[in-house]
Design a protein around this motif. Sequence first.
Motif, PDB file in Angstrom:
ATOM      1  N   MET A  23       7.993   9.616   5.315  1.00 25.59           N
ATOM      2  CA  MET A  23       7.293   8.195   5.244  1.00 25.59           C
ATOM      3  C   MET A  23       7.601   7.550   4.014  1.00 25.59           C
ATOM      4  O   MET A  23       7.803   7.879   3.059  1.00 25.59           O
ATOM      5  CB  MET A  23       5.627   8.378   5.507  1.00 25.59           C
ATOM      6  N   LEU A  24       7.834   6.175   4.452  1.00 20.73           N
ATOM      7  CA  LEU A  24       8.351   5.186   3.482  1.00 20.73           C
ATOM      8  C   LEU A  24       7.354   4.215   3.180  1.00 20.73           C
ATOM      9  O   LEU A  24       6.789   3.576   4.320  1.00 20.73           O
ATOM     10  CB  LEU A  24       9.827   4.477   3.958  1.00 20.73           C
ATOM     11  N   CYS A  25       6.905   4.103   1.810  1.00 23.41           N
ATOM     12  CA  CYS A  25       6.296   2.750   1.616  1.00 23.41           C
ATOM     13  C   CYS A  25       6.830   1.608   1.412  1.00 23.41           C
ATOM     14  O   CYS A  25       7.767   1.554   0.504  1.00 23.41           O
ATOM     15  CB  CYS A  25       5.116   3.219   0.383  1.00 23.41           C
ATOM     16  N   TYR A  26       6.636   0.547   2.036  1.00 20.38           N
ATOM     17  CA  TYR A  26       7.294  -0.542   2.249  1.00 20.38           C
ATOM     18  C   TYR A  26       7.232  -1.491   0.749  1.00 20.38           C
ATOM     19  O   TYR A  26       6.357  -1.018   0.074  1.00 20.38           O
ATOM     20  CB  TYR A  26       7.053  -1.624   3.516  1.00 20.38           C
ATOM     21  N   VAL A  27       8.249  -2.420   0.342  1.00 19.27           N
ATOM     22  CA  VAL A  27       8.199  -2.920  -0.511  1.00 19.27           C
ATOM     23  C   VAL A  27       8.426  -4.430  -0.087  1.00 19.27           C
ATOM     24  O   VAL A  27       9.226  -4.634   0.785  1.00 19.27           O
ATOM     25  CB  VAL A  27       9.389  -2.485  -1.792  1.00 19.27           C
ATOM     26  N   THR A  28       7.912  -5.343  -0.734  1.00 19.73           N
ATOM     27  CA  THR A  28       8.210  -6.771  -0.340  1.00 19.73           C
ATOM     28  C   THR A  28       9.084  -7.391  -1.292  1.00 19.73           C
ATOM     29  O   THR A  28       9.184  -7.066  -2.214  1.00 19.73           O
ATOM     30  CB  THR A  28       6.745  -7.570  -0.157  1.00 19.73           C
ATOM     31  N   PRO A  29       9.457  -8.686  -0.899  1.00 18.21           N
ATOM     32  CA  PRO A  29      10.219  -9.609  -1.876  1.00 18.21           C
ATOM     33  C   PRO A  29       9.375  -9.895  -3.093  1.00 18.21           C
ATOM     34  O   PRO A  29      10.216 -10.052  -4.204  1.00 18.21           O
ATOM     35  CB  PRO A  29      10.694 -10.689  -0.955  1.00 18.21           C
ATOM     36  N   LYS A  30       8.083  -9.913  -3.119  1.00 25.07           N
ATOM     37  CA  LYS A  30       7.377 -10.183  -4.151  1.00 25.07           C
ATOM     38  C   LYS A  30       7.265  -9.018  -5.246  1.00 25.07           C
ATOM     39  O   LYS A  30       6.619  -8.973  -6.411  1.00 25.07           O
ATOM     40  CB  LYS A  30       5.850 -10.671  -3.661  1.00 25.07           C
ATOM     41  N   GLU A  31       7.575  -7.757  -4.814  1.00 24.86           N
ATOM     42  CA  GLU A  31       7.573  -6.634  -5.766  1.00 24.86           C
ATOM     43  C   GLU A  31       7.711  -7.026  -7.265  1.00 24.86           C
ATOM     44  O   GLU A  31       9.074  -7.488  -7.569  1.00 24.86           O
ATOM     45  CB  GLU A  31       8.495  -5.484  -5.425  1.00 24.86           C
ATOM     46  N   HIS A  32       7.006  -6.705  -8.213  1.00 25.99           N
ATOM     47  CA  HIS A  32       7.145  -7.165  -9.685  1.00 25.99           C
ATOM     48  C   HIS A  32       6.955  -8.379 -10.033  1.00 25.99           C
ATOM     49  O   HIS A  32       6.994  -8.683 -11.143  1.00 25.99           O
ATOM     50  CB  HIS A  32       8.615  -6.431 -10.021  1.00 25.99           C
ATOM     51  N   LEU A  33       6.666  -9.145  -9.015  1.00 29.78           N
ATOM     52  CA  LEU A  33       6.614 -10.527  -9.091  1.00 29.78           C
ATOM     53  C   LEU A  33       5.348 -11.282  -8.753  1.00 29.78           C
ATOM     54  O   LEU A  33       4.737 -12.397  -9.488  1.00 29.78           O
ATOM     55  CB  LEU A  33       7.823 -11.450  -8.525  1.00 29.78           C
ATOM     56  N   GLY A  34       4.586 -10.662  -7.845  1.00 28.61           N
ATOM     57  CA  GLY A  34       3.422 -11.337  -7.440  1.00 28.61           C
ATOM     58  C   GLY A  34       2.664 -10.898  -6.116  1.00 28.61           C
ATOM     59  O   GLY A  34       3.414  -9.797  -5.617  1.00 28.61           O
ATOM     60  N   LEU A  35       1.660 -11.297  -5.852  1.00 22.60           N
ATOM     61  CA  LEU A  35       1.018 -11.103  -4.657  1.00 22.60           C
ATOM     62  C   LEU A  35       1.687 -11.444  -3.550  1.00 22.60           C
ATOM     63  O   LEU A  35       1.728 -12.649  -3.374  1.00 22.60           O
ATOM     64  CB  LEU A  35      -0.534 -11.305  -4.755  1.00 22.60           C
TER      65      LEU A  35
END
Length: 458
Positions: free
Chosen positions: A335-347
């Motif tokens: 299983m892969l836990c998604y990362v969004t474009p906001k990772e490390h930057l914000g909610l």
Amino acid sequence: MVRTDWIAPRRGQANVTQMHYARQGHITEEMHYVAQRENLPPELIRDEVARGRLIIPANINHPNLEPMAIGIATQCKVNANIGASPNSSSLQDEVEKLQLAVKYGADTVMDLSTGGGNLDEIRTAIIQASPVPIGTVPIYQAMESVHGNIETLTPDDFLHIIATQAQQGVDYMTIHAGILIEHLPLVRDRITGIVSRGGGILARWMLHHHEQNPLYTHFRDIIEICKRYDVSFSLGDSLRPGCLHDATDAAQLAELKTLGQLTRQAWEHDVQVMVEGPGHVPMDQIDDNVKKQMQECCEAPFYVLGPLVTDIAAGYDHISSAIGAALAGWSGAAMLCYVTPKEHLGLPNAEDVRSGLIAYKIAAHAADIARHRPGARDRDDAMSHARYTFDWNKQFELALDPERAKEYHDETLPADIYKTAEFCSMCGPKFCPMQTKMDADALSELEKFLAQETAAAL
């Protein structure tokens, strides 16, 4: 409710886990359901659950759950994170985030709420609305219960939160039991130290009390809670690397060895386990990381965050991490836990959730194709046929994000007449190479010509 009748006979039993029934040779209704979804024999599902190589997260207090499986024998899955924070969101917001995540293909959803309302009410509403398994990180609510003063928490406080969430119907929990007090000096030479929130909280607790991790010392007590409700362990990687420099270091590997020990301890009591994996890993180390986990944890399902393959993609970390996720899935991550474009930057907002999920659905699907899973490429071949025949509506239907595919096509060719046109706006009506039809008669004539040319040359 999908599972109401299935669950009723199990209530009050000392151990109601899917692994417990599988090891007794029993194929539960959940196993039958999963077998049908995965197009696999029910006996295979039972055997994989009994072995510990497959889990079916399915708390008996989550009756509206549509059972799914996480393991090497089944399709690669994707998790999406949601959660209220002290600065934003509400109960209704979180339910809407859940619905959005399910719409775009999340196989499970983790509620990582840390504040912003009554966490028990928010979680209960999410579980009641969710057809997919819900995961949590209980230590976050433990922190909230003492207003951030982690030093005042006792082992009984941790156990109370875990038991409460199990009663509410949480299907799997991240338990950071693998970080030990003797591991802490191993992070000294890291650039980013400890990046896991749960790991950081427990490190502070151990540094303050000079005592061993209470989740480790009370792991047997947590097992007893999990047995009673069929909560699956998601053993947290508190010392996962937060940058490429820190990948596959002594701290990460020391914790992994402990996670293997905890996996085997949980299995002794028929409790299901998956193991969480690293966050930032260079591409050339990903396969080795997956293989190390399989060896140390006896092939318990591996659940990875990314991993990100570069540290400089701020704003595009969903792409950086999806590259690593595809490679990890190919190597055997379940299983892969998604990362969004906001990772490390914000909610993340709704659009970020969509972008992250689709990136990870691509990664998981690419991994399934690379692993030659039966039928994994059928949808791709159908898409190829639809493209060659210019069946635009079929192309939209087969896309991982049909709405976005149609939106992009219609930006330049919105009229209905263009849904049957044999071109798109890229090539136009005169330059599309797929208009060169290689039909049987034309190819037969060509082959005759080539044969004549060859004969003449001889």
